[in-house]
Design a protein around this motif. Sequence first.
Motif: not given
Length: 472
Positions: A146, A150, A171, A173-174, A176
């Motif tokens: 993570g 980040e 990825t 969740r974010t 990204a």
Amino acid sequence: MLSPADSLAPEWLVVPDDVNDLPAAVWPASAGRTVDGVLTLSGISAASLAETYGTPLLVLDEDEVRGRARAFRTAFDAAAADHDTTAQVYYAGKAFLSTTVARWVVDEGLRVDVCTGGELEVALAAGVAPASLGFHGNNKSVAELGRAVEVGVGTIIVDSAIEIERLAAITARTDATQRVLVRVISGVHAETHDFLATAHEDQKFGFPLPEAEAAVARIREIDGLEFAGLHCHIGSQIFGVAGFRESAERVLELHAALLDRGPVPQLNLGGGFGIAYTSVDDPTPIETLAGEIVAAVAEGCAARGIAVPALSFEPGRAIVGTAGVTLYEVGTIKDVDLGSAGTRRYISVDGGMSDNARTALYGAQFSARLASRTGVGAAQLSRVVGKHCESGDIVVDHEYLPDDVTPGDLLAVPATGAYCAPLASNYNHVPRPPVVAVRGGRSTVIVRGETIADVLSRDVGVDPAAAETRHR
């Protein structure tokens, strides 16, 4: 005095013509001796360094690190250009990582490879651009992955199916997108210690070649992951290019097969390039390594009718190893009569396996020289040992040293820049030594040495104030 034919001496060990010589392949280019025979590093005497910083002391030659980093970058750039591709060189931080060393190698055009959350934070603290980082490891935690996503780590080298799913969840969740390489096991056995060989099948790293295609297919299904290519590392302390050639040939079979379903832009062949630890070691020149390995990849691609991918390499030891010299003070000397086999001389120093675990861990061989003066005695087979309560606490297993070595002398052990400080421990509650960089006649602490108070500070039963007072 021991005879050169003494049965205690290994076959490879050569009796030196001069017990005070400094074989060029083993020592930093700046190493020399004063008219009084005192070892100098970058123009600074070993006696002065020991007086200023104490012993044990790891001395790191900045120009040696920079020069080797620059040589790797130049050699691989040139070799890649010869075959119409590009090459990236990552410094393998596990060999030795501090913020200062990270800045040196980045200054010389290298990227940085890390393999834990701690190494990642060191690189970030040094100001290394996250996009130029590669992140290794066979058990990267959810938190570590993570953090890497980040901050925008350039490439994560995935090592297992579980890790792929962890990254998929992160990825998603974010929102990204993360570039990944898939580490594969080529099955090539490097000619090295079993603990250093990382491409044979029975070990913890990577995907076996038959399983890698499915791993890549899964990555290509995940919106947040970008498949960037393959990675393979065959081991460490390897001389020659035969192993790299064979490994590349096997990995290119998979590379070609994967091209049928999408791009495979990058091939990372790892590192593991050997250095000289003794005068009989003969490491392959950097230019030869680069030229022949890249040529082997190009030949393999031509045979398959595919383009040469962008290439990456990860030297660590070959950049920092020869730059390091550890200074010790001799404490006691003991001759042990082994009957018809001869007499073993034990020279005990004030460090040991807490600052150099490599000999005990996998039988590594090192050299040693008298550093505080010219030895005038005859060459005597000696074993340099540490101060720890452990029979395996050996620093230099076999070396010819002058027979007039005496308590209070300084000994220097070269080629300790890699895997010594990173493997250091507090065994027997011994503090870890400082690391001092030298350049142009000046010395600078780049990693502070520990005190007894530092070591005791982790014991919750010790009064910190009392410990500090007692051990000033």
